[in-house]
Structures are given as C-alpha cells and as structure tokens.
Design a protein around this motif. Structure first.
Motif, PDB file in Angstrom:
ATOM      1  N   ILE A  72      -4.664  -6.654   6.396  1.00 46.77           N
ATOM      2  CA  ILE A  72      -4.402  -5.337   5.250  1.00 46.77           C
ATOM      3  C   ILE A  72      -3.319  -5.416   4.686  1.00 46.77           C
ATOM      4  O   ILE A  72      -2.333  -5.375   5.049  1.00 46.77           O
ATOM      5  CB  ILE A  72      -4.836  -4.018   6.210  1.00 46.77           C
ATOM      6  CG1 ILE A  72      -6.150  -4.086   6.889  1.00 46.77           C
ATOM      7  CG2 ILE A  72      -4.971  -3.131   4.951  1.00 46.77           C
ATOM      8  CD1 ILE A  72      -6.181  -2.702   7.715  1.00 46.77           C
ATOM      9  N   GLY A  73      -3.512  -5.543   3.281  1.00 47.18           N
ATOM     10  CA  GLY A  73      -2.407  -5.554   2.435  1.00 47.18           C
ATOM     11  C   GLY A  73      -2.294  -4.109   1.829  1.00 47.18           C
ATOM     12  O   GLY A  73      -3.246  -3.714   1.381  1.00 47.18           O
ATOM     13  N   LEU A  74      -1.049  -3.677   2.051  1.00 48.20           N
ATOM     14  CA  LEU A  74      -0.787  -2.135   1.602  1.00 48.20           C
ATOM     15  C   LEU A  74       0.218  -1.846   0.665  1.00 48.20           C
ATOM     16  O   LEU A  74       1.135  -2.567   0.545  1.00 48.20           O
ATOM     17  CB  LEU A  74      -0.463  -1.339   2.842  1.00 48.20           C
ATOM     18  CG  LEU A  74      -1.403  -1.460   4.180  1.00 48.20           C
ATOM     19  CD1 LEU A  74      -0.614  -0.804   5.335  1.00 48.20           C
ATOM     20  CD2 LEU A  74      -2.562  -0.296   3.778  1.00 48.20           C
ATOM     21  N   PRO A  75      -0.133  -0.691  -0.364  1.00 52.64           N
ATOM     22  CA  PRO A  75       0.719  -0.617  -1.419  1.00 52.64           C
ATOM     23  C   PRO A  75       1.928   0.275  -0.778  1.00 52.64           C
ATOM     24  O   PRO A  75       1.648   0.820   0.444  1.00 52.64           O
ATOM     25  CB  PRO A  75      -0.071   0.376  -2.388  1.00 52.64           C
ATOM     26  CG  PRO A  75      -1.147   0.835  -1.402  1.00 52.64           C
ATOM     27  CD  PRO A  75      -1.422  -0.268  -0.419  1.00 52.64           C
ATOM     28  N   GLU A  76       2.904   0.652  -1.626  1.00 61.48           N
ATOM     29  CA  GLU A  76       3.847   1.357  -1.082  1.00 61.48           C
ATOM     30  C   GLU A  76       3.658   2.829  -1.440  1.00 61.48           C
ATOM     31  O   GLU A  76       3.025   3.284  -2.319  1.00 61.48           O
ATOM     32  CB  GLU A  76       5.154   1.378  -2.241  1.00 61.48           C
ATOM     33  CG  GLU A  76       5.886  -0.070  -1.854  1.00 61.48           C
ATOM     34  CD  GLU A  76       6.741  -0.231  -0.755  1.00 61.48           C
ATOM     35  OE1 GLU A  76       7.180   0.752  -0.272  1.00 61.48           O
ATOM     36  OE2 GLU A  76       6.555  -1.599  -0.441  1.00 61.48           O
ATOM     37  N   ASP A  77       3.988   3.605  -0.136  1.00 63.86           N
ATOM     38  CA  ASP A  77       3.508   5.313  -0.403  1.00 63.86           C
ATOM     39  C   ASP A  77       4.690   5.680  -1.272  1.00 63.86           C
ATOM     40  O   ASP A  77       5.658   5.090  -1.720  1.00 63.86           O
ATOM     41  CB  ASP A  77       4.088   5.756   1.000  1.00 63.86           C
ATOM     42  CG  ASP A  77       2.951   5.551   2.164  1.00 63.86           C
ATOM     43  OD1 ASP A  77       1.815   5.012   1.693  1.00 63.86           O
ATOM     44  OD2 ASP A  77       3.272   5.718   3.272  1.00 63.86           O
ATOM     45  N   SER A  78       4.141   6.847  -1.851  1.00 62.35           N
ATOM     46  CA  SER A  78       5.116   7.814  -2.695  1.00 62.35           C
ATOM     47  C   SER A  78       5.118   9.046  -2.357  1.00 62.35           C
ATOM     48  O   SER A  78       4.300   9.371  -1.157  1.00 62.35           O
ATOM     49  CB  SER A  78       4.572   7.592  -4.212  1.00 62.35           C
ATOM     50  OG  SER A  78       3.435   8.183  -4.295  1.00 62.35           O
ATOM     51  N   ALA A  93       4.173  -9.797  11.287  1.00 59.42           N
ATOM     52  CA  ALA A  93       4.619  -9.219  10.272  1.00 59.42           C
ATOM     53  C   ALA A  93       3.442  -8.583   9.520  1.00 59.42           C
ATOM     54  O   ALA A  93       3.511  -7.823   8.224  1.00 59.42           O
ATOM     55  CB  ALA A  93       5.691  -9.961   9.363  1.00 59.42           C
ATOM     56  N   GLN A  94       2.173  -8.719   9.813  1.00 62.98           N
ATOM     57  CA  GLN A  94       1.052  -8.287   9.177  1.00 62.98           C
ATOM     58  C   GLN A  94       0.341  -7.013   9.746  1.00 62.98           C
ATOM     59  O   GLN A  94       0.515  -7.049  11.051  1.00 62.98           O
ATOM     60  CB  GLN A  94      -0.002  -9.457   9.089  1.00 62.98           C
ATOM     61  CG  GLN A  94       0.580 -10.663   8.164  1.00 62.98           C
ATOM     62  CD  GLN A  94      -0.478 -11.617   8.209  1.00 62.98           C
ATOM     63  OE1 GLN A  94      -1.202 -11.803   9.272  1.00 62.98           O
ATOM     64  NE2 GLN A  94      -0.943 -12.175   7.056  1.00 62.98           N
TER      65      GLN A  94
END
Length: 144
Positions: A72-78, A93-94
């Motif tokens: 799963i590739g995740l975006p940065e949280d905000s 690392a995944q």
C-alpha cells in the motif's frame, strides 16, 4: 446547523471514532490521565467546529477470505486529513495489508459535503490496487 451523534465507540481503532478524533483539539494524553485519576469532570475539552468523515478501505473479499501482504502506498497526513491504520503491518520499508478493514481515509471539512469531498480526495491518493470501499459514504447526510 444542528449536529447529531449517532454512535460513539471508545476503541480508537473503530472507523466511527476516527473522524470524531480528528475534531479533538484538546491534548488526548492529558484527557486520558484525568480520566484515570477520575478527574475528567475538571477537563476543558475543545472540539474543532469542522465536520469530519471517514471512508474505510477493506481488503478485497472482506468479510470472507481476503488476501494479505498487498503493498500500500500512502500519502502524507495533514492537519485536516489522516489515514488511520487498522489492518496493516510493516514488511521491511513497505506498508502491507494484514487484515480485513485495513485503512480509514479521514478528513475535516467546513460542512459534511466538504468533509466527504476531502475524505474521497485523500482516498484517491492511496495506492492500493485491490482496495474495496463504499462510494456512498455521507450521501444520506448531504441529501437531508
């Protein structure tokens, strides 16, 4: 605008809790300490006035048999959008899937419609080929 609370689950892993926690402005650790000391009545709990919404991403096949170990590739949280993990683990690392209900894309918005738009925008940034999710979250609240 009148706001209603339909359900509140105390377990932080519940997808009903995660959007509510996005609105909490007070220090959660301090609130937990006060609760443990039976002094929660002395707390000044502050909430963001924004609306919030979360969309669960589940493994294909859930609640029956489903694969695990999918990358799963995740975006940065905000501050206004976060991906909560429920059924993930690290494989080197995944981030990989390791459960049925895997993620919850959660976002704030000025109203329910805006929170919905922001939650689905966050979901669109998640790179997971076999994710399953509902496309109708929040529509009843928006249409009423």
């Amino acid at each position: 605008m009148q706001r209603s609370l339909l359900e509140y689950n105390c377990r932080f892993g519940d997808p009903e809790t995660q959007p509510i926690m996005m609105r909490l402005q007070s220090d959660l650790a301090e609130l937990c300490l006060l609760a443990a000391q039976q002094k929660l009545d002395q707390a000044n709990i502050e909430w963001d006035e924004c609306s919030s919404m979360g969309v669960v991403l589940a493994a294909n096949g859930y609640p029956n048999a489903y694969p695990s170990g999918e990358v799963i590739g995740l975006p940065e949280d905000s501050v206004s959008a976060k991906v909560f993990h429920a059924g993930t683990k690290m494989d080197g690392a995944q981030v990989v899937s390791s459960g049925g209900r895997v993620l919850c894309a959660t976002a704030l918005g000025t109203d329910i419609k805006d929170a919905q738009k922001n939650a689905y925008a966050l979901l669109a940034k998640i790179n997971w080929e076999n994710a399953c999710y509902r496309t109708d979250i929040g529509f009843k609240a928006i249409s009423s």
